[in-house]
Design an enzyme around this catalytic site. Structure first.
Site, PDB file in Angstrom:
ATOM      1  N   THR A  49      49.711  -7.417  36.637  1.00  0.00           N
ATOM      2  CA  THR A  49      48.640  -7.825  35.709  1.00  0.00           C
ATOM      3  C   THR A  49      48.633  -9.335  35.528  1.00  0.00           C
ATOM      4  O   THR A  49      47.580  -9.970  35.501  1.00  0.00           O
ATOM      5  CB  THR A  49      48.843  -7.136  34.336  1.00  0.00           C
ATOM      6  OG1 THR A  49      48.904  -5.732  34.554  1.00  0.00           O
ATOM      7  CG2 THR A  49      47.712  -7.449  33.376  1.00  0.00           C
ATOM      8  N   ASN A  68      41.998 -11.655  35.363  1.00  0.00           N
ATOM      9  CA  ASN A  68      42.839 -11.300  36.512  1.00  0.00           C
ATOM     10  C   ASN A  68      42.087 -10.638  37.663  1.00  0.00           C
ATOM     11  O   ASN A  68      42.647  -9.872  38.423  1.00  0.00           O
ATOM     12  CB  ASN A  68      44.036 -10.464  36.045  1.00  0.00           C
ATOM     13  CG  ASN A  68      43.616  -9.179  35.368  1.00  0.00           C
ATOM     14  OD1 ASN A  68      42.435  -8.875  35.305  1.00  0.00           O
ATOM     15  ND2 ASN A  68      44.577  -8.415  34.885  1.00  0.00           N
ATOM     16  N   GLU A  98      37.492   6.900  34.388  1.00  0.00           N
ATOM     17  CA  GLU A  98      36.856   5.593  34.574  1.00  0.00           C
ATOM     18  C   GLU A  98      35.737   5.662  35.614  1.00  0.00           C
ATOM     19  O   GLU A  98      34.678   5.043  35.437  1.00  0.00           O
ATOM     20  CB  GLU A  98      37.919   4.569  34.972  1.00  0.00           C
ATOM     21  CG  GLU A  98      38.898   4.308  33.836  1.00  0.00           C
ATOM     22  CD  GLU A  98      40.103   3.466  34.238  1.00  0.00           C
ATOM     23  OE1 GLU A  98      40.941   3.200  33.360  1.00  0.00           O
ATOM     24  OE2 GLU A  98      40.219   3.072  35.421  1.00  0.00           O
ATOM     25  N   PHE A 121      44.730  -8.821  22.192  1.00  0.00           N
ATOM     26  CA  PHE A 121      43.840  -9.457  23.165  1.00  0.00           C
ATOM     27  C   PHE A 121      42.505  -8.728  23.337  1.00  0.00           C
ATOM     28  O   PHE A 121      41.689  -9.097  24.167  1.00  0.00           O
ATOM     29  CB  PHE A 121      44.537  -9.609  24.524  1.00  0.00           C
ATOM     30  CG  PHE A 121      45.043  -8.309  25.123  1.00  0.00           C
ATOM     31  CD1 PHE A 121      44.188  -7.448  25.800  1.00  0.00           C
ATOM     32  CD2 PHE A 121      46.385  -7.954  25.007  1.00  0.00           C
ATOM     33  CE1 PHE A 121      44.646  -6.260  26.354  1.00  0.00           C
ATOM     34  CE2 PHE A 121      46.858  -6.767  25.559  1.00  0.00           C
ATOM     35  CZ  PHE A 121      45.983  -5.911  26.232  1.00  0.00           C
ATOM     36  N   HIS A 173      40.431  -4.803  38.320  1.00  0.00           N
ATOM     37  CA  HIS A 173      41.042  -3.705  37.564  1.00  0.00           C
ATOM     38  C   HIS A 173      41.374  -2.594  38.546  1.00  0.00           C
ATOM     39  O   HIS A 173      40.630  -2.376  39.504  1.00  0.00           O
ATOM     40  CB  HIS A 173      40.053  -3.180  36.515  1.00  0.00           C
ATOM     41  CG  HIS A 173      40.477  -1.880  35.897  1.00  0.00           C
ATOM     42  ND1 HIS A 173      41.428  -1.808  34.908  1.00  0.00           N
ATOM     43  CD2 HIS A 173      40.109  -0.597  36.163  1.00  0.00           C
ATOM     44  CE1 HIS A 173      41.620  -0.531  34.588  1.00  0.00           C
ATOM     45  NE2 HIS A 173      40.825   0.216  35.318  1.00  0.00           N
TER      46      HIS A 173
HETATM   47  P1  CMP Z   1      43.352  -4.347  33.371  1.00  0.00           P
HETATM   48  O1  CMP Z   1      44.305  -3.894  34.402  1.00  0.00           O
HETATM   49  O2  CMP Z   1      41.902  -4.273  33.642  1.00  0.00           O
HETATM   50  O3  CMP Z   1      43.656  -3.551  32.014  1.00  0.00           O
HETATM   51  C1  CMP Z   1      43.650  -4.112  30.745  1.00  0.00           C
HETATM   52  C2  CMP Z   1      43.269  -5.562  30.745  1.00  0.00           C
HETATM   53  O4  CMP Z   1      43.595  -6.258  29.571  1.00  0.00           O
HETATM   54  C3  CMP Z   1      44.089  -6.280  31.811  1.00  0.00           C
HETATM   55  O5  CMP Z   1      43.683  -5.897  33.082  1.00  0.00           O
HETATM   56  C4  CMP Z   1      43.835  -7.724  31.436  1.00  0.00           C
HETATM   57  O6  CMP Z   1      42.567  -8.190  31.860  1.00  0.00           O
HETATM   58  C5  CMP Z   1      43.826  -7.608  29.914  1.00  0.00           C
HETATM   59  N1  CMP Z   1      45.127  -8.008  29.366  1.00  0.00           N
HETATM   60  C6  CMP Z   1      46.287  -7.345  29.482  1.00  0.00           C
HETATM   61  N2  CMP Z   1      47.279  -8.019  28.855  1.00  0.00           N
HETATM   62  C7  CMP Z   1      46.707  -9.122  28.321  1.00  0.00           C
HETATM   63  C8  CMP Z   1      47.202 -10.196  27.552  1.00  0.00           C
HETATM   64  N3  CMP Z   1      48.484 -10.271  27.196  1.00  0.00           N
HETATM   65  N4  CMP Z   1      46.330 -11.153  27.174  1.00  0.00           N
HETATM   66  C9  CMP Z   1      45.022 -11.068  27.521  1.00  0.00           C
HETATM   67  N5  CMP Z   1      44.491 -10.053  28.261  1.00  0.00           N
HETATM   68  C10 CMP Z   1      45.329  -9.109  28.655  1.00  0.00           C
END
Ligand code: CMP
Length: 138
Positions: free
Chosen positions: A92, A113, A127, A58, A116
């Site tokens: 997540t 989502n 970060e 992803f 973060h």
């Molecule tokens: P975050 O907590 O910012 O850390 C990594 C990010 O990758 C996560 O939030 C999502 O925005 C993205 N992410 C994690 N898993 C997936 C997935 N299966 N498909 C698409 N995006 C993902």
């Protein structure tokens, strides 16, 4: 740094006008904002921030999404900040996020989502310093 975490309000939430609502939930949960700015990340900078995920399927989608519009980056202070903030934002995948969490209210999918939150004290420091110099942290 155990009392600090790092957050971003992501482009989906910025573009649909949810920044104020999310900041309100963060404040209501007892977090103090000790640094904050809005930034429109380039694809290169978004890729750099999420370099740890560069081998994930992803990654391309994530970089495109995170550079689609402005984000609000912030450092938050509270006792047990990393863990408490992960609880406040929820899973997540918003489909698995509990009632009362930020992602339950504002996130639309696992990729888009809304927010973060750092997953460890070490990553919170890394970060936070990606966006803020020492002079910008209060
Ligand atoms: P975050 O907590 O910012 O850390 C990594 C990010 O990758 C996560 O939030 C999502 O925005 C993205 N992410 C994690 N898993 C997936 C997935 N299966 N498909 C698409 N995006 C993902």
């Amino acid at each position: 740094m155990t009392n600090r975490t790092f957050t971003m309000i992501k482009p989906d939430a910025t573009l649909n006008g949810s920044t104020g609502g999310i900041l309100g939930m963060i404040n209501a949960a007892g977090f103090r904002i000790v640094a904050m700015k809005m930034v429109h990340l380039s694809a290169a900078k978004a890729g750099e921030f999420y370099a740890v995920h560069s081998e994930r399927p992803f990654y391309g989608e994530l970089v495109e999404f995170m550079s689609r519009g402005p984000i609000t980056a912030a450092i938050l202070e509270k006792e047990n900040a990393v863990e408490d903030f992960r609880k406040l934002i929820g899973a997540t995948n918003p489909a698995q996020a509990e009632e009362g969490t930020i992602r339950k209210k504002y996130a639309t999918s696992i990729g888009e989502n809304a927010v973060h939150g750092s997953d460890s004290d070490e990553n919170a420091a890394i970060e936070g310093s990606f966006f803020f110099s020492k002079l910008e942290q209060f």
